[in-house]
Design an enzyme around this catalytic site. Structure first.
Site, PDB file in Angstrom:
ATOM      1  N   SER A   1      -2.328 -13.030   3.902  1.00  0.00           N
ATOM      2  CA  SER A   1      -2.889 -12.947   2.547  1.00  0.00           C
ATOM      3  C   SER A   1      -1.882 -13.453   1.514  1.00  0.00           C
ATOM      4  O   SER A   1      -2.273 -13.935   0.445  1.00  0.00           O
ATOM      5  CB  SER A   1      -3.355 -11.529   2.223  1.00  0.00           C
ATOM      6  OG  SER A   1      -2.277 -10.625   2.273  1.00  0.00           O
TER       7      SER A   1
ATOM      8  N   LYS B   1       0.808  -1.219   0.000  1.00  0.00           N
ATOM      9  CA  LYS B   1       0.000   0.000   0.000  1.00  0.00           C
ATOM     10  C   LYS B   1       0.847   1.278   0.000  1.00  0.00           C
ATOM     11  O   LYS B   1       0.305   2.370  -0.198  1.00  0.00           O
ATOM     12  CB  LYS B   1      -0.962  -0.011   1.179  1.00  0.00           C
ATOM     13  CG  LYS B   1      -2.037  -1.098   1.084  1.00  0.00           C
ATOM     14  CD  LYS B   1      -3.131  -0.786   0.055  1.00  0.00           C
ATOM     15  CE  LYS B   1      -4.199  -1.865   0.031  1.00  0.00           C
ATOM     16  NZ  LYS B   1      -5.336  -1.551  -0.805  1.00  0.00           N
TER      17      LYS B   1
END
Ligand SMILES: Cc1ncc(COP(=O)(O)O)c(C=O)c1O
Length: 322
Positions: A281, A44
């Site tokens: 993830s 991110k």
């Protein structure tokens, strides 16, 4: 002289690793893009700098203005870094269900962190769509209060532009375009859609699969019913994703569901077999890639992302020492 002016210059150009040990007895290759090798330890950071760049270019951001964002931690950490070094105030709004390392890291970078309690029926470490709705309401309230710029990662096109303009380009270059399949766990779906878009544009034969937790299946079949609990932080919210729409459906070849156990097992396997210390993830992405290689995509080149670092889960029971 070859120094960086600040850490923002270290964002991007992450390495791509061929997972030789994990694929030893499997026909085909898995390439893992280490997006956590970034100052905020997640993919991110790229999104944060893209958001600020796009907003500045469009005149949406005034000098020194406050930026507010809903985050599971990683978007907020990226924005905390980008805001600090580009001269903006930043308020991160996060559910108490996310691991506390994330809040500590954002605070360390000078962000104001607002933690929103989960719904009474929710479980720590498992942020539901309902929990996220509460975080959204608080983010909207603070945006109005401070007349702030709302980064809005679920709707802001910069989210997928980061994947499209940087990560996908880097991978195409690193593999000389030899990509057969891309599969990615979806939160906003920004990485999945942005990278898939660029891959399909480069070569429409590349197959792209979104990943969902097996009991929070929104787009795959059959759709989940029940409580939607899962441990794959950063996604699986069971909500409509604005980035999945009539246009972007063309980039999607299907959806794969992964259990918590599969995600955790493959996260641990990455550490024990490849010495890659990533988040849950990443394990979900790897589990999906292994499934594809063992089935209809045997012998192919599969690309996956490592969205964040395993250090962000030290307070969870992902890593064991006994
Ligand atoms: C650890 C982790 N994995 C996956 C995702 C999903 O990424 P995206 O929002 O691009 O779908 C996120 C999003 O915050 C994340 O923090």
């Amino acid at each position: 002289m070859k120094y960086c002016k600040n850490v923002l210059e270290t964002i991007g150009n992450t390495p791509l690793i061929k997972l030789n040990n994990i694929t030893k007895n499997i026909d085909g290759n898995i390439f893992l893009k280490l997006e956590y090798l970034s100052p905020g330890l997640s993919k991110k950071d790229k999104v944060a700098i893209q958001m600020i760049k796009d907003a500045e270019n469009k005149g949406f951001l005034k000098k020194g203005q406050t930026i507010v964002e809903l985050t599971s931690g990683n978007m907020g950490t990226g924005l905390a870094i980008a805001c600090k070094l580009k001269g903006y105030e930043f308020i991160a709004v996060m559910s108490e269900g996310n691991s506390i390392e994330r809040a500590k890291m954002m605070k360390a970078f000078g962000a104001k962190v607002v933690l929103v309690p989960q719904l009474p029926e929710s479980i720590k470490g498992q942020v539901s769509g309902g929990d996220l709705q509460l975080v959204e309401e608080e983010a909207q309230r603070l945006t109005n209060k401070y007349n702030a710029f709302r980064a809005d990662q679920f709707k802001n096109p910069s989210t997928y532009r980061a994947g499209e303009l940087s990560t996908a380009k880097e991978i195409i270059d690193q593999l000389d375009g030899k990509i057969d399949v891309f599969t990615d766990f979806m939160g906003t779906g920004g990485s999945f859609i942005g990278i898939s878009k660029a891959f399909k544009k480069y070569n429409k034969q590349v197959k792209c699969f979104g990943i969902e937790p097996n009991n929070a299946v929104k787009y795959g079949k059959p759709q989940s019913t029940g409580t939607f609990e899962h441990s794959i932080q950063g996604g699986g919210y069971m909500m409509d994703l604005p980035f999945i729409n009539e246009e972007t459906k063309n980039y999607i070849d299907g959806f794969i569901s992964i259990t918590d156990d599969e995600a955790i097992k493959h996260t641990r396997l990455l550490a024990s077999e490849e010495c890659i210390f990533a988040g849950i993830s990443t394990g979900a992405n790897l589990a999906a890639a292994v499934k594809l290689l063992k089935n209809e995509y045997s012998g192919k080149n599969i690309v996956i992302i490592a969205p964040d670092s395993g250090t962000k889960y030290l307070s969870s029971d992902l890593w064991q020492y006994k």
